[in-house]
Design a protein around this motif. Sequence first.
Motif, PDB file in Angstrom:
ATOM      1  N   SER A 144     -41.239  24.962  22.419  1.00 45.41           N
ATOM      2  CA  SER A 144     -39.810  24.444  22.582  1.00 45.41           C
ATOM      3  C   SER A 144     -39.371  23.159  22.403  1.00 45.41           C
ATOM      4  N   MET A 145     -40.215  22.300  23.394  1.00 45.54           N
ATOM      5  CA  MET A 145     -39.699  20.933  23.430  1.00 45.54           C
ATOM      6  C   MET A 145     -39.759  20.243  22.172  1.00 45.54           C
ATOM      7  N   LEU A 146     -41.181  20.714  21.589  1.00 43.50           N
ATOM      8  CA  LEU A 146     -41.372  19.867  20.125  1.00 43.50           C
ATOM      9  C   LEU A 146     -40.415  20.402  19.017  1.00 43.50           C
ATOM     10  N   ALA A 147     -40.084  21.512  19.083  1.00 47.12           N
ATOM     11  CA  ALA A 147     -39.011  21.991  18.028  1.00 47.12           C
ATOM     12  C   ALA A 147     -37.738  21.723  18.328  1.00 47.12           C
ATOM     13  N   GLY A 148     -37.390  21.467  19.951  1.00 47.08           N
ATOM     14  CA  GLY A 148     -36.175  20.591  19.960  1.00 47.08           C
ATOM     15  C   GLY A 148     -36.164  19.326  19.641  1.00 47.08           C
ATOM     16  N   CYS A 149     -37.033  18.576  19.600  1.00 48.22           N
ATOM     17  CA  CYS A 149     -37.143  17.190  19.118  1.00 48.22           C
ATOM     18  C   CYS A 149     -36.880  17.096  17.728  1.00 48.22           C
ATOM     19  N   ALA A 150     -37.405  18.088  16.911  1.00 52.33           N
ATOM     20  CA  ALA A 150     -37.148  18.617  15.357  1.00 52.33           C
ATOM     21  C   ALA A 150     -36.003  18.704  15.172  1.00 52.33           C
ATOM     22  N   ALA A 151     -35.136  19.733  15.938  1.00 56.17           N
ATOM     23  CA  ALA A 151     -33.737  19.896  15.936  1.00 56.17           C
ATOM     24  C   ALA A 151     -32.928  18.673  16.241  1.00 56.17           C
ATOM     25  N   ALA A 152     -33.222  17.974  16.886  1.00 58.07           N
ATOM     26  CA  ALA A 152     -32.428  16.973  17.510  1.00 58.07           C
ATOM     27  C   ALA A 152     -32.344  15.745  16.160  1.00 58.07           C
ATOM     28  N   TRP A 153     -33.359  15.703  15.586  1.00 52.71           N
ATOM     29  CA  TRP A 153     -33.778  14.735  14.457  1.00 52.71           C
ATOM     30  C   TRP A 153     -32.920  15.320  13.376  1.00 52.71           C
ATOM     31  N   GLY A 154     -32.965  16.554  13.067  1.00 57.64           N
ATOM     32  CA  GLY A 154     -32.453  17.214  11.884  1.00 57.64           C
ATOM     33  C   GLY A 154     -30.760  17.180  12.153  1.00 57.64           C
ATOM     34  N   LEU A 155     -30.461  17.178  13.327  1.00 55.22           N
ATOM     35  CA  LEU A 155     -28.832  17.349  13.587  1.00 55.22           C
ATOM     36  C   LEU A 155     -28.367  15.786  13.473  1.00 55.22           C
ATOM     37  N   TYR A 156     -29.121  14.855  13.751  1.00 49.92           N
ATOM     38  CA  TYR A 156     -28.900  13.517  13.510  1.00 49.92           C
ATOM     39  C   TYR A 156     -28.679  13.432  11.973  1.00 49.92           C
ATOM     40  N   VAL A 157     -29.628  13.692  11.449  1.00 43.24           N
ATOM     41  CA  VAL A 157     -29.579  13.502   9.938  1.00 43.24           C
ATOM     42  C   VAL A 157     -28.427  14.161   9.426  1.00 43.24           C
ATOM     43  N   LEU A 158     -28.007  15.054   9.653  1.00 46.14           N
ATOM     44  CA  LEU A 158     -26.772  15.898   9.167  1.00 46.14           C
ATOM     45  C   LEU A 158     -25.472  15.060   9.594  1.00 46.14           C
ATOM     46  N   GLY A 159     -25.590  14.757  10.628  1.00 45.57           N
ATOM     47  CA  GLY A 159     -24.153  14.159  11.256  1.00 45.57           C
ATOM     48  C   GLY A 159     -24.274  12.740  10.477  1.00 45.57           C
ATOM     49  N   ARG A 160     -25.446  12.020  10.476  1.00 44.78           N
ATOM     50  CA  ARG A 160     -25.317  10.517   9.817  1.00 44.78           C
ATOM     51  C   ARG A 160     -24.897  10.720   8.433  1.00 44.78           C
ATOM     52  N   ASP A 161     -25.406  11.655   7.696  1.00 43.37           N
ATOM     53  CA  ASP A 161     -24.906  11.851   6.157  1.00 43.37           C
ATOM     54  C   ASP A 161     -23.447  12.230   6.144  1.00 43.37           C
TER      55      ASP A 161
ATOM     56  N   LEU B  69     -37.333  26.287  27.985  1.00 37.74           N
ATOM     57  CA  LEU B  69     -38.144  27.502  28.678  1.00 37.74           C
ATOM     58  C   LEU B  69     -38.920  28.050  27.397  1.00 37.74           C
ATOM     59  N   ALA B  70     -39.550  29.098  27.523  1.00 36.96           N
ATOM     60  CA  ALA B  70     -40.272  29.948  26.527  1.00 36.96           C
ATOM     61  C   ALA B  70     -39.492  30.851  25.880  1.00 36.96           C
ATOM     62  N   TYR B  71     -38.439  30.388  25.045  1.00 37.18           N
ATOM     63  CA  TYR B  71     -37.506  30.948  24.202  1.00 37.18           C
ATOM     64  C   TYR B  71     -37.475  30.242  22.711  1.00 37.18           C
ATOM     65  N   SER B  72     -37.029  31.061  22.026  1.00 43.28           N
ATOM     66  CA  SER B  72     -37.088  30.729  20.527  1.00 43.28           C
ATOM     67  C   SER B  72     -35.973  29.881  19.944  1.00 43.28           C
ATOM     68  N   GLU B  73     -34.988  29.711  20.767  1.00 38.20           N
ATOM     69  CA  GLU B  73     -33.792  28.873  20.175  1.00 38.20           C
ATOM     70  C   GLU B  73     -33.901  27.546  19.692  1.00 38.20           C
ATOM     71  N   ALA B  74     -34.866  26.923  20.127  1.00 41.35           N
ATOM     72  CA  ALA B  74     -35.024  25.264  19.739  1.00 41.35           C
ATOM     73  C   ALA B  74     -35.996  25.459  18.300  1.00 41.35           C
ATOM     74  N   VAL B  75     -36.694  26.497  18.119  1.00 43.58           N
ATOM     75  CA  VAL B  75     -37.414  26.692  16.892  1.00 43.58           C
ATOM     76  C   VAL B  75     -36.131  26.931  15.701  1.00 43.58           C
ATOM     77  N   LEU B  76     -35.587  28.153  16.076  1.00 45.35           N
ATOM     78  CA  LEU B  76     -34.463  28.584  15.202  1.00 45.35           C
ATOM     79  C   LEU B  76     -33.462  27.220  14.855  1.00 45.35           C
ATOM     80  N   MET B  77     -33.291  26.439  15.793  1.00 49.28           N
ATOM     81  CA  MET B  77     -32.222  25.249  15.557  1.00 49.28           C
ATOM     82  C   MET B  77     -32.995  24.218  14.556  1.00 49.28           C
ATOM     83  N   ALA B  78     -34.371  24.038  14.845  1.00 48.04           N
ATOM     84  CA  ALA B  78     -35.039  23.069  14.045  1.00 48.04           C
ATOM     85  C   ALA B  78     -35.109  23.566  12.640  1.00 48.04           C
TER      86      ALA B  78
END
Length: 379
Positions: free
Chosen positions: A113-130, A155-164
Amino acid sequence: MPQSTLDGTVEPLSPSRQALPAIGLYLLFQLVSFGLLWLMSWKADVSPGRFLDDFDANWFLSVAQHGYDQPVHAGPGGAPAQNSMVFFPLYPALVAVLTFVGIPALPAGIAVSMLAGCAAAWGLYVLGRDFAGPRVGLLMAVLWSIGPGSTALHLAYSEAVLMALVAWALVAVARRQWLLAGALALFAGLTRASAGALIAAVGVAALVAVFRGRDGWRPWAGGLLAPLGLLGYLAYVGIRADRVDGWFWLQNAWQMHFDFGVFTWIQVKEGLTSDHSSWITVTALIVLIAVALQLWTWTTRLPLPWQIYGTLTVVIALCSSNYFQSRARFLLPAFVLTVPLALVLARLSNRALAVLLPATAVLSGWYGAYMMTITHLAP
């Protein structure tokens, strides 16, 4: 290429390093929220670890360790018994990879979850920056990570993976990388049923490219690839359940179905007009704020795939029956709701943001911890 940072300085940064502030703030605010969960657990005189593998997490970790080992059967009156096949396979599969190398299931689930959240934050940054510059990109990532349902991100939930997968699929659409967009949407369809919103966004964007005569066969391939994960898993569950609507039928064990928002509307009215638990009122206010933000996005000039994805995600989140307390988590993938706020907050000074964002993170973290530890409800 030189990029502006939040403090106003200009320095050359590689594309990956530009996202480090977004990832760093994501991790910081998750740590704050996680700490609040532990403090609230002690206040409730309950072991802090008790909540980390409870609720949906228990089901995900069971699939990661044992697979879909439950037989499908109906209970009294023909209603289905609860079955782990309701929980989509990608997240537990990633957890299973870590358990295979010796990491216990719960730490593996949180790590994914935490690693996927990092990937999601990165992707959202790129979307917003562009879309509107690095400052907006940073704020989009941060606002998403401190939303009312963000407790699920550590938590051990799938939201972060989906968001990434969602964030990078939409980046791929913007860059007309159709095969990548389709593949990411395919994997999203193996993560949660609400990935249907992303599949629709990728599909419509691909059709627009086809009608405009762009990129040859690639939009066709990407658009056709996008729904295969979701359709494939629904077909698998249908075969296991021996009925075409197998997954939807199994959802009835949790009294979950698409009801066009009737249940949500009843709960919102009760939360605002009746003397019930305070969490119902808070959740009702969150729902109303989400609706207002959705209307706001329609007045903002956003890319068509964002509008399609955001609107359908909100509809899916608010039109399911039961588990009203989880509406904030269901809305968490609707990152588009953060865009109008990010555009407004980008005008504030860094000093104001340094007060506003941490305060919001603490309030959001407390809300999630309160729901789990005091009311004993799933986030």
